[in-house]
Design a protein around this motif. Structure first.
Motif, PDB file in Angstrom:
ATOM      1  N   ILE A  27       0.845  -1.198   0.000  1.00 24.07           N
ATOM      2  CA  ILE A  27       0.000   0.000   0.000  1.00 24.07           C
ATOM      3  C   ILE A  27       0.882   1.250   0.000  1.00 24.07           C
ATOM      4  O   ILE A  27       0.653   2.192  -0.771  1.00 24.07           O
ATOM      5  CB  ILE A  27      -0.944  -0.017   1.224  1.00 24.07           C
ATOM      6  CG1 ILE A  27      -1.993  -1.119   1.051  1.00 24.07           C
ATOM      7  CG2 ILE A  27      -1.611   1.351   1.415  1.00 24.07           C
ATOM      8  CD1 ILE A  27      -2.831  -1.387   2.282  1.00 24.07           C
ATOM      9  N   ALA A  28       1.922   1.230   0.833  1.00 25.02           N
ATOM     10  CA  ALA A  28       2.811   2.387   0.909  1.00 25.02           C
ATOM     11  C   ALA A  28       3.532   2.631  -0.411  1.00 25.02           C
ATOM     12  O   ALA A  28       3.870   3.764  -0.742  1.00 25.02           O
ATOM     13  CB  ALA A  28       3.821   2.186   2.033  1.00 25.02           C
ATOM     14  N   ALA A  29       3.764   1.554  -1.158  1.00 29.60           N
ATOM     15  CA  ALA A  29       4.455   1.694  -2.440  1.00 29.60           C
ATOM     16  C   ALA A  29       3.524   2.157  -3.550  1.00 29.60           C
ATOM     17  O   ALA A  29       3.959   2.314  -4.689  1.00 29.60           O
ATOM     18  CB  ALA A  29       5.098   0.370  -2.820  1.00 29.60           C
ATOM     19  N   GLY A  30       2.252   2.347  -3.228  1.00 32.27           N
ATOM     20  CA  GLY A  30       1.308   2.816  -4.239  1.00 32.27           C
ATOM     21  C   GLY A  30       0.653   1.697  -5.008  1.00 32.27           C
ATOM     22  O   GLY A  30      -0.001   1.932  -6.022  1.00 32.27           O
ATOM     23  N   CYS A  31       0.813   0.464  -4.555  1.00 30.29           N
ATOM     24  CA  CYS A  31       0.157  -0.664  -5.209  1.00 30.29           C
ATOM     25  C   CYS A  31      -1.338  -0.603  -4.924  1.00 30.29           C
ATOM     26  O   CYS A  31      -1.745  -0.506  -3.765  1.00 30.29           O
ATOM     27  CB  CYS A  31       0.747  -1.971  -4.704  1.00 30.29           C
ATOM     28  SG  CYS A  31      -0.179  -3.423  -5.212  1.00 30.29           S
ATOM     29  N   ARG A  32      -2.129  -0.618  -5.970  1.00 29.38           N
ATOM     30  CA  ARG A  32      -3.581  -0.595  -5.788  1.00 29.38           C
ATOM     31  C   ARG A  32      -4.261  -1.733  -6.549  1.00 29.38           C
ATOM     32  O   ARG A  32      -5.452  -1.709  -6.794  1.00 29.38           O
ATOM     33  CB  ARG A  32      -4.154   0.752  -6.243  1.00 29.38           C
ATOM     34  CG  ARG A  32      -3.700   1.935  -5.377  1.00 29.38           C
ATOM     35  CD  ARG A  32      -4.289   1.876  -3.966  1.00 29.38           C
ATOM     36  NE  ARG A  32      -3.860   2.990  -3.152  1.00 29.38           N
ATOM     37  CZ  ARG A  32      -2.725   3.025  -2.434  1.00 29.38           C
ATOM     38  NH1 ARG A  32      -1.908   1.982  -2.434  1.00 29.38           N
ATOM     39  NH2 ARG A  32      -2.403   4.076  -1.718  1.00 29.38           N
ATOM     40  N   PHE A  33      -3.492  -2.709  -6.974  1.00 27.18           N
ATOM     41  CA  PHE A  33      -4.076  -3.865  -7.655  1.00 27.18           C
ATOM     42  C   PHE A  33      -3.376  -5.130  -7.176  1.00 27.18           C
ATOM     43  O   PHE A  33      -2.161  -5.250  -7.259  1.00 27.18           O
ATOM     44  CB  PHE A  33      -3.912  -3.759  -9.167  1.00 27.18           C
ATOM     45  CG  PHE A  33      -4.489  -4.945  -9.907  1.00 27.18           C
ATOM     46  CD1 PHE A  33      -5.777  -4.906 -10.410  1.00 27.18           C
ATOM     47  CD2 PHE A  33      -3.756  -6.118 -10.068  1.00 27.18           C
ATOM     48  CE1 PHE A  33      -6.321  -6.004 -11.065  1.00 27.18           C
ATOM     49  CE2 PHE A  33      -4.294  -7.222 -10.711  1.00 27.18           C
ATOM     50  CZ  PHE A  33      -5.577  -7.157 -11.218  1.00 27.18           C
ATOM     51  N   ILE A  34      -4.175  -6.045  -6.654  1.00 26.74           N
ATOM     52  CA  ILE A  34      -3.644  -7.344  -6.254  1.00 26.74           C
ATOM     53  C   ILE A  34      -4.518  -8.423  -6.884  1.00 26.74           C
ATOM     54  O   ILE A  34      -5.739  -8.349  -6.827  1.00 26.74           O
ATOM     55  CB  ILE A  34      -3.701  -7.523  -4.722  1.00 26.74           C
ATOM     56  CG1 ILE A  34      -2.805  -6.515  -4.019  1.00 26.74           C
ATOM     57  CG2 ILE A  34      -3.299  -8.937  -4.328  1.00 26.74           C
ATOM     58  CD1 ILE A  34      -1.383  -6.911  -3.890  1.00 26.74           C
ATOM     59  N   ALA A  35      -3.882  -9.395  -7.496  1.00 23.84           N
ATOM     60  CA  ALA A  35      -4.597 -10.594  -7.926  1.00 23.84           C
ATOM     61  C   ALA A  35      -3.937 -11.751  -7.199  1.00 23.84           C
ATOM     62  O   ALA A  35      -2.710 -11.837  -7.171  1.00 23.84           O
ATOM     63  CB  ALA A  35      -4.487 -10.777  -9.427  1.00 23.84           C
ATOM     64  N   GLY A  36      -4.737 -12.594  -6.601  1.00 27.94           N
ATOM     65  CA  GLY A  36      -4.132 -13.676  -5.835  1.00 27.94           C
ATOM     66  C   GLY A  36      -5.019 -14.893  -5.779  1.00 27.94           C
ATOM     67  O   GLY A  36      -6.173 -14.876  -6.221  1.00 27.94           O
ATOM     68  N   GLU A 193       6.059   8.194   8.050  1.00 35.40           N
ATOM     69  CA  GLU A 193       5.133   9.143   7.412  1.00 35.40           C
ATOM     70  C   GLU A 193       5.123   8.873   5.910  1.00 35.40           C
ATOM     71  O   GLU A 193       6.163   8.611   5.308  1.00 35.40           O
ATOM     72  CB  GLU A 193       5.617  10.583   7.639  1.00 35.40           C
ATOM     73  CG  GLU A 193       5.619  11.049   9.076  1.00 35.40           C
ATOM     74  CD  GLU A 193       4.227  11.409   9.569  1.00 35.40           C
ATOM     75  OE1 GLU A 193       3.330  11.579   8.720  1.00 35.40           O
ATOM     76  OE2 GLU A 193       4.047  11.499  10.793  1.00 35.40           O
ATOM     77  N   ALA A 194       3.939   8.975   5.321  1.00 36.94           N
ATOM     78  CA  ALA A 194       3.819   8.633   3.901  1.00 36.94           C
ATOM     79  C   ALA A 194       4.798   9.431   3.047  1.00 36.94           C
ATOM     80  O   ALA A 194       5.403   8.899   2.114  1.00 36.94           O
ATOM     81  CB  ALA A 194       2.391   8.868   3.435  1.00 36.94           C
ATOM     82  N   ASP A 195       4.951  10.717   3.367  1.00 41.98           N
ATOM     83  CA  ASP A 195       5.782  11.529   2.474  1.00 41.98           C
ATOM     84  C   ASP A 195       7.277  11.331   2.685  1.00 41.98           C
ATOM     85  O   ASP A 195       8.085  11.942   2.002  1.00 41.98           O
ATOM     86  CB  ASP A 195       5.395  13.016   2.564  1.00 41.98           C
ATOM     87  CG  ASP A 195       5.516  13.539   3.986  1.00 41.98           C
ATOM     88  OD1 ASP A 195       5.973  12.783   4.856  1.00 41.98           O
ATOM     89  OD2 ASP A 195       5.126  14.702   4.213  1.00 41.98           O
TER      90      ASP A 195
END
Lengths: 386, 92, 324
Positions: A27-36, A193-195
């Motif tokens: 999530i922190a890396a900006g991943c917004r798609f998971i298929a599993g 912190e996210a930033d």
């Protein structure tokens, strides 16, 4: 006044297991798609993201099998998403063909393998480090891959971000080689912190749309990428292709295509090499380890030092490409390199090769199912120090 | 027109006229266009193209009604129709 | 040719308004479909009298008639003769691995819901090695258009038997005749929940064009089987003549039965083929159903999918530039 809305990144100190930390890292890396597809002991990553994503604008899809999961991830990456899939041994085997497609089409994505004991169904709930060579060579054909291995839940978080960064920078599927112990170990995980989290962008192509060639590389050998649906009218294929992405079935094109896939990693190996060294200078014996075995080795190293032996510790975080340059240097300085790993000798062989006979190399093998007895590693250190 | 039913308003309507264009070297000689042209506009050429096929020739250009079936059936994108220029003028 | 006379109207060959037919007008020098093709890759690899090129003309015509913005359309193929289709069509196109075109397309669609995802692949790719993905995409009502070109065998590899090979037909791996029961593909996808199912032959160009157009405009999993001649391996091994002879066979032996029960659409070796539009119904797509369920359970906490990364915008998530 209402509280400021919390962002997707769960900044703060948490008590998390490695699987959940990996999910938060994605999530922190900006991943917004998971298929599993469910498989022990990796399912917790997918479960956490299935729960978290609908609240932060991500999308999780449970595919019909691992073949589908990795294919969906590759499709999603070309659709413009930062994408990941999670699996364990048997599923990792099923993914291999399309990992090759990801390599060939230079698709950034992350494949998490929470390793368990094998072969076959093996030990679904118990640990192993037996897929290390599969991560490197599992798909057919000749290629280079990047693989990282964490030793703690904190690293599961941190390195998942690194995996995404490297996959975007080098446009290659990155294998995140966890193991059951690290995945199910619960520890303090600090999420910054996210930033302050370093997230690298995709290498977007910004030239004229009709001039886009999918495999025309930048200076570092990596081509920029576009997103499907933006009118570039590009074609990508798993066949050997030229810079336009068109299949060319000749030995000449094969040479150009494959050598660039290999060189873009090999020539940049120093840039993506992460190792942690401790008291290596002047050591007689250096223990080389990764993942959970590295944690077990610290006990043996401490014990050996109590006995007056000069033991250094080299922990591999980047496992592929193998840090052969560093190992070659070390081999000239030490008596012995010792590697404990939860297999019958996989990364050890790489170490032995890199050492090139300049020093003794010892393997502390283990078939998996449990971690090493630190005394076994200690014995090898004592043997090596002789 | 021997295989076709005659439309009821055939007397009142004027069939459009089309021109057939063939890219001789692109053709692979499948013969779909010749077999299914409803007006028998096309015939097999005596000549070979460079690939060794006999492309169609427009034997009866005056018969073409610009139905574009040859264009739709051609697997090689080697044949197509355009509405006759004079027809275009006439309909303006 | 007597049958030709009787059935000509089935093919919509007459009474067609040329202004509505196929893509925009060409000129005397320019084939109108060249704009939709990678002409630098022509000629394509398909044999003379193969029906695949005709399937492409129908696809291109359908795209043009659908008025879907062209940049939104992506074409995904698997492996095989039909798998090469993506490489010839000038869209964002993906030539994936054997059998995995549907999950690849699923990833594209879910990650970037704006896309109009179209698959063109073969019977072996979609129904055999990719069979699991096919039934699950149909079950999910995943919003995509699947064009399954069925030539009854694996042609690229030299004519091996496929799960579509009719009983009694010869293939290199059934040298004494196929004896396994083949799939009735429309029935398969219908029973799995596909919301648009049609079957045509490569000769039914007009109907096929209309079906592809309808399928592309349909929300949900749309599936079109196209029976297509394979002259070089299937027809030759079964002594059926050329692709043109097979086209004539389709002409004489296809029976249009719109909304026929797919259960009755079995194909037997060199017997009548039932064609038509069999299923068309509205049901929530995967993405619709997901959104509805999330809204129901999470209420205001539900944050719909943010969409893919935007190359044009600084996402704000980035700190360092990769191009160092």
């Amino acid at each position: 006044m209402s509280k400021p809305k919390r962002g997707p990144v769960l900044t703060g100190a948490h008590y998390l297991d490695g699987d959940h930390a990996c999910a938060e890292g994605a999530i922190a890396a900006g991943c917004r798609f998971i298929a599993g597809y469910p498989i022990t002991p990796s399912t917790e990553v997918a479960e956490r993201l299935a729960e978290r994503f609908p609240k932060i604008g991500g999308t999780f899809i449970q595919m019909e099998d691992e073949l589908a999961s990795i294919a969906a991830v590759l499709g999603a990456a070309w659709g413009g998403a930062r994408a990941m899939t999670v699996t364990s041994g048997p599923g990792f085997s099923l993914m291999m063909e399309n990992i090759g497609l990801g390599v060939m089409t230079e698709t950034p994505c992350v494949v998490v393998n929470v390793q368990r004991g094998g072969p076959s169904t093996g030990l679904p709930t118990l640990t192993g480090q037996q897929d290390m060579m599969q991560a490197r060579w599992g798909s057919h054909g000749d290629y280079e891959i990047i693989a990282l291995s964490p030793s703690s839940p904190q690293e599961c978080f941190d390195l998942t971000v690194t995996c995404f960064n490297l996959s975007e920078k080098y446009r290659v599927p990155v294998m995140f080689m966890m193991d059951e112990c690290v995945g199910h170990m619960t520890e303090k995980v600090v999420i910054p912190e996210a930033d302050t989290i370093d997230v690298w962008p995709r290498r977007w192509y910004r030239g004229p749309k009709d001039k886009y060639q999918p495999y025309l590389p930048d200076k570092d050998g990596v081509p920029p990428m576009v997103r499907a649906g933006d009118d570039h009218r590009f074609h990508i294929t798993g066949l050997t292709h030229d810079e336009r992405g068109y299949p060319i079935i000749t030995a000449e094109c094969q040479h150009l295509c494959v050598s660039r896939l290999v060189d873009k990693i090999r020539n940049n190996a120093d840039d993506l090499m992460i190792v942690k060294e401790e008291q290596v200078k002047g050591a007689d014996v250096v223990v080389v380890a990764y993942g959970i075995s590295a944690r077990v080795a610290t006990k043996a190293i401490t014990d050996a030092r109590k006995q007056g032996i000069k033991v250094g510790f080299l922990r591999l975080i980047t496992v592929w490409p193998f840090p052969e340059k560093r190992i070659r240097e070390l081999a000239g300085d030490v008596k012995c390199l010792v590697m404990p790993e939860l297999n019958m000798g996989q990364m050890y062989r790489e170490m032995e090769r890199a050492a090139g006979g300049k020093c003794k190399t010892l393997l502390v093998p283990h078939c998996g199912g449990w971690v090493h007895d630190p005394n076994d590693i200690l014995k090898a250190i004592l043997e090596g120090a002789k | 027109m021997k295989y076709w039913r005659k439309p009821l308003d055939a007397e009142r309507k004027r069939a459009p006229h089309g021109n057939v264009h063939v890219i001789f070297e692109r053709c692979k000689g499948c013969g779909f266009c010749i077999a299914y042209c409803p007006r028998q506009v096309l015939e097999v050429s005596d000549e070979f193209n460079r690939k060794g096929y006999h492309p169609p020739v427009v034997a009866h250009p005056e018969q073409c009604v610009n139905c574009r079936l040859c264009e739709a059936l051609c697997p090689e994108f080697a044949i197509w129709n355009t509405l006759d220029e004079q027809e275009v003028e006439a309909t303006k | 040719m007597q049958e030709f006379e009787l059935r000509a109207s089935d093919f919509g060959l007459v009474l067609m308004n040329p202004n509505q037919l196929i893509v925009g007008r060409g000129t005397a020098e320019h084939h109108p479909m060249e704009d939709f093709l990678r002409m630098d890759r022509m000629p394509h690899i398909w044999c003379s009298t193969c029906g695949l090129g005709t399937c492409l003309t129908a696809f291109i015509a359908a795209v043009e008639e659908s008025t879907i913005p062209r940049e939104d359309i992506v074409v995904v193929s698997g492996i095989g003769c039909t798998g090469r289709a993506a490489g010839y069509l000038k869209f964002d196109s993906f030539h994936t691995t054997h059998g995995r075109a549907i999950p690849y397309a699923t990833g594209l669609k879910v990650a970037n819901p704006r896309l109009k995802v179209c698959l063109i692949s073969g019977d072996g790719d979609l129904v055999s090695i990719g069979g699991n993905h096919l039934i699950h995409a149909a079950r999910r009502n995943m919003d995509m258009t699947v064009i399954c070109v069925n030539n009854f065998n694996y042609a690229m590899t030299g004519g091996q038997a496929a799960p579509s090979t009719p009983q009694g037909a010869f293939a290199t791996t059934t040298p004494y005749g196929a004896f396994e029961r083949p799939f009735n593909i429309p029935f398969l996808v219908d029973s799995c929940g596909a919301t648009y199912v049609a079957r045509w032959t490569a000769l039914h160009v007009r109907q096929l064009t209309i079906s592809i157009k309808e399928a592309m405009l349909h929300r949900g999993f749309s599936f079109i089987e196209v029976i297509s001649p394979c002259p070089t391996v299937y027809a030759r091994r079964n002594r059926l003549g050329s692709g043109l002879d097979l086209m004539k066979f389709y002409h004489d032996h296809s029976i249009t039965k719109n909304f026929a029960s797919t259960r009755e659409c079995d194909i037997k070796f060199q017997q009548d083929i039932i064609v038509g539009k069999f299923v068309q119904k509205d049901e929530p797509t995967y993405l619709d159903a997901m959104d509805a369920q999330m809204k129901k359970t999470l209420g205001a906490k539900f944050v719909p999918y943010v969409g893919p990364m935007d190359p044009g915008a600084d996402s704000g998530r980035t700190k360092s530039d990769a191009r160092t």
